[in-house]
Structure formats: C-alpha cells, structure tokens
Design a protein around this motif. Structure first.
Motif, short mmCIF file in Angstrom:
data_model
loop_
_atom_site.label_atom_id
_atom_site.label_comp_id
_atom_site.label_asym_id
_atom_site.label_seq_id
_atom_site.Cartn_x
_atom_site.Cartn_y
_atom_site.Cartn_z
N GLU A 10 2.71 8.10 -1.46
CA GLU A 10 4.13 8.43 -1.48
C GLU A 10 4.35 9.77 -0.78
O GLU A 10 3.51 10.66 -0.82
CB GLU A 10 4.63 8.53 -2.92
CG GLU A 10 4.57 7.20 -3.68
CD GLU A 10 5.10 7.34 -5.08
OE1 GLU A 10 5.44 8.48 -5.47
OE2 GLU A 10 5.19 6.32 -5.79
N ILE A 11 5.51 9.90 -0.16
CA ILE A 11 5.88 11.17 0.45
C ILE A 11 6.23 12.16 -0.65
O ILE A 11 6.98 11.82 -1.57
CB ILE A 11 7.10 11.00 1.39
CG1 ILE A 11 6.73 10.05 2.53
CG2 ILE A 11 7.57 12.32 1.94
CD1 ILE A 11 7.88 9.74 3.45
N GLY A 28 9.48 4.57 3.82
CA GLY A 28 10.89 4.82 4.10
C GLY A 28 11.14 5.52 5.42
O GLY A 28 12.26 5.96 5.70
N ILE A 29 10.11 5.61 6.26
CA ILE A 29 10.26 6.27 7.56
C ILE A 29 10.85 5.31 8.58
O ILE A 29 11.61 5.71 9.46
CB ILE A 29 8.89 6.82 8.03
CG1 ILE A 29 8.42 7.91 7.05
CG2 ILE A 29 8.97 7.37 9.45
CD1 ILE A 29 7.00 8.33 7.26
N LEU A 30 10.50 4.04 8.48
CA LEU A 30 11.08 3.00 9.32
C LEU A 30 11.80 2.00 8.42
O LEU A 30 11.48 1.85 7.24
CB LEU A 30 9.98 2.27 10.11
CG LEU A 30 9.16 3.12 11.07
CD1 LEU A 30 8.13 2.25 11.78
CD2 LEU A 30 10.04 3.82 12.10
N THR A 45 3.06 -0.21 10.74
CA THR A 45 4.49 -0.43 10.63
C THR A 45 4.88 -0.69 9.18
O THR A 45 5.84 -0.10 8.66
CB THR A 45 4.94 -1.61 11.51
OG1 THR A 45 4.69 -1.29 12.87
CG2 THR A 45 6.42 -1.90 11.33
N ARG A 46 4.11 -1.54 8.50
CA ARG A 46 4.40 -1.82 7.09
C ARG A 46 4.27 -0.56 6.24
O ARG A 46 5.08 -0.31 5.33
CB ARG A 46 3.46 -2.90 6.57
CG ARG A 46 3.80 -4.30 7.08
CD ARG A 46 3.02 -5.36 6.32
NE ARG A 46 1.59 -5.26 6.54
CZ ARG A 46 0.94 -5.92 7.49
NH1 ARG A 46 1.61 -6.70 8.34
NH2 ARG A 46 -0.37 -5.79 7.62
N ALA A 47 3.25 0.25 6.53
CA ALA A 47 3.06 1.48 5.78
C ALA A 47 4.24 2.43 5.98
O ALA A 47 4.74 3.04 5.02
CB ALA A 47 1.76 2.17 6.21
#
Length: 222
Positions: free
Chosen positions: A3-4, A212-214, A205-207
């Motif tokens: 998590e960020i 929540g970045i993409l 991409t999934r990560a």
C-alpha cells in the motif's frame, strides 16, 4: 499487495531492467545458443549466468571489461574474442507492452526511471541499439557499473533517492529479485516483485491499478 503510505503522493515509478522491462536468458547455455557458439565446458554452461563469480564485481565497476571477458571465456571454454558475443546474447528482447506502459506513466506526469545491476556493453545496447525503446524512453537511468554499487546494497537505493530528488515513500519500484525488493522496502519504497516468466507489463499495470496510480478503465496494453 503493498500500500502507498498515507499522506504521501507517489511521483516516481522505477523499474529494474532484466526480467522486468527486458527478457533475458537464465543460463550460459542459452546465451551460447543465441550467440551461435559452442562452449567446451557443458558442466558450467548450464549454470545460471548470474552465478558467474566475476559478474557482480564487473557490474559494480570493480573489474575492467577485458578482464571480465577473459575470465568468462575461460569459464565457458570459448575463444576470448567471442566472449563479448555470449555476454551480449544475455539480452533477448523487450517485453511486449512495457513501452506503452512507460508512455502512459509519462503522460500522467510521473517520473520514470530504472535502477539496474548492469554493465557498459548492455547499457549501450539498452540506450542506443533501438531494440529497447521503453528503456530509452525513461526519464532517468541509474546503472550499477556507473555508481559502482550493486543491488541490494542499501547505498544504491540511497544514491537513487538523491539523484532523483525523491523520498522513499514517493517511489514505486518493480524488480524480479526478492532480495532487491526487500532492500527497497527497507528504504520505505513501495517495492513489488515481478515474475519474469509471466507477463511483466500486465503484472505491473495491475499493481499500479491496485495502488490507485492507474485507472482500471484505461486501455494500457491495447
């Protein structure tokens, strides 16, 4: 999934190269086959190339190219002047979809970079051969042989932070080595392991979507 950290915005997406952006061989046998050369020591040719004792010192800038190639030729039982062909045959091709992913990240204003244990001949191929456009497109490149440090040495992550003017909590990092991922996590990076035998572009991409970045609705790999 990592998590960020709260209250911190991710602004740097950093990639390892081999096994993440570029497909590479796993053994000297594969490299010899790609180079079209027969070695005379099958007992060592089947070993993972990363286990060759002089590779890490060479990639950390502690050994000259000539000395490395001479010892590699002896190790494999080939002519010294052919060792560079085998060494460069470690690199196969760029993974499908990684260029598009890098382009999407750049279009969103994110700073893209690589942090790689690599060497001068490979780095020249990455940046000047036209075979690896995703790597060429990155905003910043940090290579072990230039900073004279190998991952997972904590100092190389610190050097990257200083050069990119970024704190650990601002960085997402993808690598195929568990040890390299762990060392980055210790620095506070959001570091994730990529499976080089799967689909790295889709996996990353999934990560990034999970983080929540993409956005999941974006056609990143179309």
């Amino acid at each position: 999934m990592a998590e960020i950290p709260k209250n911190h915005a991710i602004r740097v997406i950093c990639f390892d190269i081999g096994g993440v952006l570029a497909k590479i061989v796993k053994t000297w046998s594969e490299a010899l086959a790609y180079a079209g050369i027969e070695g005379t020591k099958p007992e060592v040719a089947g070993e993972p190339f990363a286990r060759f004792e002089n590779l890490d010192p060479y990639q950390a800038g502690a050994m000259p190219l000539g000395g490395y190639l001479s010892t590699l030729a002896t190790h494999l039982g080939i002519e010294t002047d052919r060792a560079i062909e085998v060494h460069n045959a470690i690199l196969i091709e760029e993974y499908p979809g990684v260029l598009h992913l890098v382009q999407i990240l750049k279009s969103k204003g994110l700073f893209t970079a690589c942090l790689s244990n690599t060497n001068e001949p490979h780095f020249q191929l990455f940046l000047a051969s036209g075979r690896f456009p995703a790597i060429e497109a990155l905003d910043f490149h940090m290579a072990s042989h230039e900073v004279r440090l190998n991952k997972p040495d904590p100092a190389i992550y610190r050097s990257f932070e200083e050069a990119a003017n970024a704190r650990g909590e601002e960085i997402v990092f993808f690598d195929d080595s568990p040890a390299n991922v762990k060392a980055a996590q210790v620095r506070g990076w959001t570091a994730l392991r990529i499976d080089p035998d799967a689909d790295p572009a889709a996996e990353m991409t999934r990560a990034l979507e999970d983080l929540g970045i993409l956005h999941r609705t974006s056609p990143f790999l179309n």
